[in-house]
Design an enzyme around this catalytic site. Structure first.
Site, PDB file in Angstrom:
ATOM      1  N   GLY A 178       0.789  -1.240   0.000  1.00  0.00           N
ATOM      2  CA  GLY A 178       0.000   0.000   0.000  1.00  0.00           C
ATOM      3  C   GLY A 178       0.813   1.278   0.000  1.00  0.00           C
ATOM      4  N   ALA A 179       2.153   1.156   0.003  1.00  0.00           N
ATOM      5  CA  ALA A 179       2.967   2.370  -0.131  1.00  0.00           C
ATOM      6  C   ALA A 179       3.450   2.536  -1.573  1.00  0.00           C
ATOM      7  CB  ALA A 179       4.164   2.317   0.823  1.00  0.00           C
ATOM      8  N   ILE A 233       6.342  -9.507   2.905  1.00  0.00           N
ATOM      9  CA  ILE A 233       5.310 -10.554   2.789  1.00  0.00           C
ATOM     10  C   ILE A 233       5.924 -11.957   2.836  1.00  0.00           C
ATOM     11  CG2 ILE A 233       3.555  -9.141   1.620  1.00  0.00           C
ATOM     12  CD1 ILE A 233       4.472 -10.571  -1.018  1.00  0.00           C
ATOM     13  N   THR A 247      -2.036  -9.609 -13.302  1.00  0.00           N
ATOM     14  CA  THR A 247      -1.800  -8.677 -14.415  1.00  0.00           C
ATOM     15  C   THR A 247      -2.162  -9.325 -15.751  1.00  0.00           C
ATOM     16  OG1 THR A 247      -0.016  -7.630 -15.679  1.00  0.00           O
ATOM     17  CG2 THR A 247       0.629  -9.445 -14.295  1.00  0.00           C
ATOM     18  N   ASP A 248      -2.453  -8.479 -16.736  1.00  0.00           N
ATOM     19  CA  ASP A 248      -2.717  -9.005 -18.094  1.00  0.00           C
ATOM     20  C   ASP A 248      -1.455  -9.605 -18.713  1.00  0.00           C
ATOM     21  OD1 ASP A 248      -1.301  -6.634 -18.518  1.00  0.00           O
ATOM     22  OD2 ASP A 248      -2.608  -5.911 -20.126  1.00  0.00           O
ATOM     23  N   GLU A 249      -0.280  -9.286 -18.127  1.00  0.00           N
ATOM     24  CA  GLU A 249       0.961  -9.763 -18.742  1.00  0.00           C
ATOM     25  C   GLU A 249       1.119 -11.279 -18.637  1.00  0.00           C
ATOM     26  OE1 GLU A 249       4.376  -7.239 -18.273  1.00  0.00           O
ATOM     27  OE2 GLU A 249       3.120  -5.514 -17.825  1.00  0.00           O
ATOM     28  N   TYR A 285       9.212 -11.038 -14.951  1.00  0.00           N
ATOM     29  CA  TYR A 285       8.152 -10.421 -14.141  1.00  0.00           C
ATOM     30  C   TYR A 285       6.823 -11.144 -14.378  1.00  0.00           C
ATOM     31  CZ  TYR A 285       4.202  -7.278 -13.264  1.00  0.00           C
ATOM     32  OH  TYR A 285       2.988  -6.769 -12.865  1.00  0.00           O
ATOM     33  N   LYS A 339       4.473 -13.374 -11.824  1.00  0.00           N
ATOM     34  CA  LYS A 339       3.064 -13.044 -11.521  1.00  0.00           C
ATOM     35  C   LYS A 339       2.161 -14.230 -11.893  1.00  0.00           C
ATOM     36  CE  LYS A 339       1.407  -9.682 -10.276  1.00  0.00           C
ATOM     37  NZ  LYS A 339       1.110  -9.188  -8.906  1.00  0.00           N
ATOM     38  N   PRO A 350      13.749   7.425 -23.964  1.00  0.00           N
ATOM     39  CA  PRO A 350      14.050   6.162 -24.654  1.00  0.00           C
ATOM     40  C   PRO A 350      12.777   5.438 -25.087  1.00  0.00           C
ATOM     41  CG  PRO A 350      14.447   5.953 -22.281  1.00  0.00           C
ATOM     42  CD  PRO A 350      13.992   7.352 -22.508  1.00  0.00           C
ATOM     43  N   ASN A 377       3.152   2.954 -28.137  1.00  0.00           N
ATOM     44  CA  ASN A 377       3.982   3.713 -27.200  1.00  0.00           C
ATOM     45  C   ASN A 377       4.390   5.084 -27.737  1.00  0.00           C
ATOM     46  OD1 ASN A 377       3.879   1.623 -25.383  1.00  0.00           O
ATOM     47  ND2 ASN A 377       5.782   0.687 -26.098  1.00  0.00           N
ATOM     48  N   GLY A 386      12.401  -9.961 -25.465  1.00  0.00           N
ATOM     49  CA  GLY A 386      11.127 -10.647 -25.164  1.00  0.00           C
ATOM     50  C   GLY A 386       9.940  -9.696 -25.091  1.00  0.00           C
TER      51      GLY A 386
HETATM   52  P1  NAD Z   1       4.759  -0.578  -7.206  1.00  0.00           P
HETATM   53  O1  NAD Z   1       6.106  -1.116  -7.561  1.00  0.00           O
HETATM   54  O2  NAD Z   1       4.487   0.879  -7.355  1.00  0.00           O
HETATM   55  O3  NAD Z   1       4.420  -0.956  -5.681  1.00  0.00           O
HETATM   56  C1  NAD Z   1       4.765  -2.183  -5.116  1.00  0.00           C
HETATM   57  C2  NAD Z   1       4.715  -2.034  -3.603  1.00  0.00           C
HETATM   58  O4  NAD Z   1       4.986  -3.318  -3.023  1.00  0.00           O
HETATM   59  C3  NAD Z   1       5.774  -1.071  -3.046  1.00  0.00           C
HETATM   60  O5  NAD Z   1       5.204  -0.217  -2.095  1.00  0.00           O
HETATM   61  C4  NAD Z   1       6.794  -1.992  -2.405  1.00  0.00           C
HETATM   62  O6  NAD Z   1       7.479  -1.404  -1.298  1.00  0.00           O
HETATM   63  C5  NAD Z   1       5.927  -3.166  -1.975  1.00  0.00           C
HETATM   64  N1  NAD Z   1       6.684  -4.416  -1.858  1.00  0.00           N
HETATM   65  C6  NAD Z   1       7.550  -4.949  -2.758  1.00  0.00           C
HETATM   66  N2  NAD Z   1       8.058  -6.108  -2.280  1.00  0.00           N
HETATM   67  C7  NAD Z   1       7.482  -6.304  -1.065  1.00  0.00           C
HETATM   68  C8  NAD Z   1       7.583  -7.336  -0.098  1.00  0.00           C
HETATM   69  N3  NAD Z   1       8.406  -8.388  -0.278  1.00  0.00           N
HETATM   70  N4  NAD Z   1       6.852  -7.246   1.033  1.00  0.00           N
HETATM   71  C9  NAD Z   1       6.021  -6.186   1.233  1.00  0.00           C
HETATM   72  N5  NAD Z   1       5.903  -5.181   0.359  1.00  0.00           N
HETATM   73  C10 NAD Z   1       6.620  -5.236  -0.784  1.00  0.00           C
HETATM   74  O7  NAD Z   1       3.755  -1.462  -8.056  1.00  0.00           O
HETATM   75  P2  NAD Z   1       2.301  -1.094  -8.627  1.00  0.00           P
HETATM   76  O8  NAD Z   1       2.441  -0.601 -10.011  1.00  0.00           O
HETATM   77  O9  NAD Z   1       1.554  -0.321  -7.626  1.00  0.00           O
HETATM   78  O10 NAD Z   1       1.675  -2.565  -8.753  1.00  0.00           O
HETATM   79  C11 NAD Z   1       0.925  -3.118  -7.670  1.00  0.00           C
HETATM   80  C12 NAD Z   1       0.422  -4.490  -8.078  1.00  0.00           C
HETATM   81  O11 NAD Z   1      -0.413  -4.380  -9.218  1.00  0.00           O
HETATM   82  C13 NAD Z   1       1.531  -5.473  -8.437  1.00  0.00           C
HETATM   83  O12 NAD Z   1       1.171  -6.736  -7.923  1.00  0.00           O
HETATM   84  C14 NAD Z   1       1.508  -5.485  -9.950  1.00  0.00           C
HETATM   85  O13 NAD Z   1       1.964  -6.717 -10.457  1.00  0.00           O
HETATM   86  C15 NAD Z   1       0.032  -5.282 -10.217  1.00  0.00           C
HETATM   87  N6  NAD Z   1      -0.298  -4.657 -11.519  1.00  0.00           N
HETATM   88  C16 NAD Z   1       0.304  -3.481 -11.868  1.00  0.00           C
HETATM   89  C17 NAD Z   1      -0.045  -2.873 -13.074  1.00  0.00           C
HETATM   90  C18 NAD Z   1       0.571  -1.556 -13.481  1.00  0.00           C
HETATM   91  O14 NAD Z   1       0.336  -1.108 -14.605  1.00  0.00           O
HETATM   92  N7  NAD Z   1       1.334  -0.881 -12.628  1.00  0.00           N
HETATM   93  C19 NAD Z   1      -0.997  -3.478 -13.922  1.00  0.00           C
HETATM   94  C20 NAD Z   1      -1.600  -4.692 -13.504  1.00  0.00           C
HETATM   95  C21 NAD Z   1      -1.233  -5.264 -12.301  1.00  0.00           C
HETATM   96  P1  TYD Z   2       6.219  -0.226 -18.761  1.00  0.00           P
HETATM   97  O1  TYD Z   2       5.706   1.045 -18.182  1.00  0.00           O
HETATM   98  O2  TYD Z   2       7.549  -0.746 -18.304  1.00  0.00           O
HETATM   99  O3  TYD Z   2       5.069  -1.304 -18.575  1.00  0.00           O
HETATM  100  P2  TYD Z   2       4.973  -2.826 -19.166  1.00  0.00           P
HETATM  101  O4  TYD Z   2       6.274  -3.225 -19.711  1.00  0.00           O
HETATM  102  O5  TYD Z   2       4.622  -3.566 -17.928  1.00  0.00           O
HETATM  103  O6  TYD Z   2       3.882  -2.773 -20.185  1.00  0.00           O
HETATM  104  O7  TYD Z   2       6.309  -0.064 -20.333  1.00  0.00           O
HETATM  105  C1  TYD Z   2       5.181   0.270 -21.125  1.00  0.00           C
HETATM  106  C2  TYD Z   2       5.603   0.190 -22.576  1.00  0.00           C
HETATM  107  O8  TYD Z   2       6.562   1.222 -22.834  1.00  0.00           O
HETATM  108  C3  TYD Z   2       6.294  -1.112 -22.935  1.00  0.00           C
HETATM  109  O9  TYD Z   2       5.900  -1.486 -24.260  1.00  0.00           O
HETATM  110  C4  TYD Z   2       7.759  -0.781 -22.909  1.00  0.00           C
HETATM  111  C5  TYD Z   2       7.779   0.674 -23.335  1.00  0.00           C
HETATM  112  N1  TYD Z   2       8.886   1.468 -22.763  1.00  0.00           N
HETATM  113  C6  TYD Z   2       9.705   2.227 -23.607  1.00  0.00           C
HETATM  114  O10 TYD Z   2       9.531   2.243 -24.842  1.00  0.00           O
HETATM  115  N2  TYD Z   2      10.708   2.962 -23.038  1.00  0.00           N
HETATM  116  C7  TYD Z   2      10.950   2.949 -21.691  1.00  0.00           C
HETATM  117  O11 TYD Z   2      11.895   3.620 -21.221  1.00  0.00           O
HETATM  118  C8  TYD Z   2      10.082   2.170 -20.844  1.00  0.00           C
HETATM  119  C9  TYD Z   2      10.292   2.118 -19.356  1.00  0.00           C
HETATM  120  C10 TYD Z   2       9.066   1.440 -21.436  1.00  0.00           C
END
Ligand code: NAD
Ligand code: TYD
Length: 349
Positions: free
Chosen positions: A8-9, A60, A124-126, A149, A153, A204, A248, A274
């Site tokens: 949550g941080a 965790i 995640t959708d990934e 990653y 997941k 980039p 992008n 990849g």
């Molecule tokens: P983020 O990296 O901003 O936040 C992750 C948080 O988890 C941080 O506060 C970190 O300190 C904490 N954390 C990491 N390892 C930990 C551990 N071992 N124990 C306790 N806390 C820990 O990530 P986010 O973008 O907020 O993503 C949150 C979740 O949503 C993730 O599970 C990610 O896979 C999922 N998700 C993200 C996206 C996206 O676009 N960002 C999309 C779909 C799903």
């Molecule tokens: P990202 O925010 O890392 O999310 P994800 O890889 O989980 O989709 O990247 C989003 C898209 O942007 C992805 O296709 C990779 C591209 N990207 C760049 O082209 N340049 C960059 O510096 C970064 C971080 C991502």
């Protein structure tokens, strides 16, 4: 309801906490977060004084800590904590397997022993891998993760499924597309473009820049998670997409336009190994069962996000600058030193 939120941080978790506290006044939240590079208490400064929110620093993977947290009459868990950046997972996947797979396994085990009534796993959708042109993944599509990653997941996602099938532990899995909005760590594409453009630094763009992502405003993800927490069906998976598919390079151009910065900042660099070409989800199930639809048009969400970063330079300085700079040193072999100075001037340089 007494809720545990892990992670949550971080970006989405902190937005979710804000959403829950505003929407459900009687709820209380225990926020379990390790505070890795991407988590920071400055991200929670506005909820810090709220007595309904309690921060617990912990990993965790630390079973005793998790047991302590879950022994306090917790009813439900929304599990965000993860290592979340694809590029970092390519450099070193160890922390991804540890936190995302083993950490999730630890949470599931302890939550089951503690008799938790609902466990929402934010996947995640990934996990589906790259979507062929013209197709959208449904919840029944096979998992084919392509980055360490995504594979970690998928491991968590499948463990959660197994806990439902084996133990009838009340898990629900969500698979959302790319989020954007306030408090996102600036290694991710959208805040990276904003912060680097403000510095007048090159941006980039990987490969040909024509990879497609479906962008969802973070609050729309939070409303979906709220609906799933209350009304989702146990053992089910819900796709959460926004139908905002953009290449992008187009995203980067739009942000540069909003900031009044030149397109010459775009620098095409070597592609990510990849690299998934396209993410696209069919989220009819969430719409039909939960009445959830994302409500933020992309233009509006992007403008709000850019404005947020422009007016929260102090957050960037405190939270992100150090880790962001050292990351960039590693990634591009360059020193980044100007962010704080430029944000001090309100991003006008
Ligand atoms: P983020 O990296 O901003 O936040 C992750 C948080 O988890 C941080 O506060 C970190 O300190 C904490 N954390 C990491 N390892 C930990 C551990 N071992 N124990 C306790 N806390 C820990 O990530 P986010 O973008 O907020 O993503 C949150 C979740 O949503 C993730 O599970 C990610 O896979 C999922 N998700 C993200 C996206 C996206 O676009 N960002 C999309 C779909 C799903
Ligand atoms: P990202 O925010 O890392 O999310 P994800 O890889 O989980 O989709 O990247 C989003 C898209 O942007 C992805 O296709 C990779 C591209 N990207 C760049 O082209 N340049 C960059 O510096 C970064 C971080 C991502």
């Amino acid at each position: 309801m007494k809720l545990v939120v892990t992670g949550g941080a971080g970006f989405i978790g902190s937005n979710f906490i804000r959403y829950v506290l505003a929407k459900h006044p009687p709820y209380s939240i225990l926020n379990l977060d390790k505070l890795t590079y991407s988590g920071n208490l400055h991200t929670l400064r506005d909820v810090g004084a709220d007595a309904r929110h309690t921060f617990v620093r912990g990993d965790i993977c630390d079973r005793r800590k998790v047991q302590e947290v879950f022994s306090t009459g917790v009813e439900a868990v929304v599990h965000f904590a993860a290592e979340s950046h694809v590029d970092r997972s390519i450099m070193d996947s160890a922390a991804f397997v540890k936190t995302n797979v083993l950490g999730t396994q630890c949470l599931l085990d302890v939550a089951r022993q503690a008799g938790i009534k609902r466990f929402v796993l934010v996947s995640t959708d990934e996990v589906y891998g790259s979507a062929p042109a013209g197709e959208k993944f449904t919840e029944e599509s096979p998992l084919a993760p392509n980055s360490p990653y995504a594979a970690s997941k998928a491991g968590a996602d499948l463990l959660a499924r197994a806990y439902f099938r084996t133990y009838r532990f009340p898990v629900i899995i969500t698979r959302c597309t790319n989020n954007y909005g306030p408090y996102q760590y600036p290694e991710k594409f959208i805040p990276l473009i904003i912060t680097r453009a403000l510095e007048g630094q090159d941006i980039p763009v990987y490969g040909d820049g024509l990879q497609v992502r479906d962008w969802i405003y973070v609050m729309d993800h939070c409303t979906a998670l709220g609906a799933i927490l209350h009304n989702g069906r146990e053992g089910q998976v819900y796709n959460l997409g926004a139908g905002n598919e953009w290449p992008n390079v187009e995203i980067a151009r739009r942000i540069l336009q909003l900031l009044g910065k030149p397109e010459s900042l775009l620098t095409f660099v070597q592609d990510r190994p990849g690299h998934d070409r396209r993410y696209a989800l069919n989220s009819e199930k969430a719409e039909k069962e939960l009445g959830w639809v994302p409500s933020t048009p992309f233009e509006e969400g992007l403008k709000k996000t850019v404005d947020w970063y422009l007016s929260n330079g102090d957050w960037l300085q405190r939270v992100a600058a150090r880790g962001y700079r050292s990351y960039y040193r590693k990634q591009y072999g360059r020193r980044e030193a100007t962010l704080a100075e430029i944000l001090d001037q309100g991003g006008k340089k």
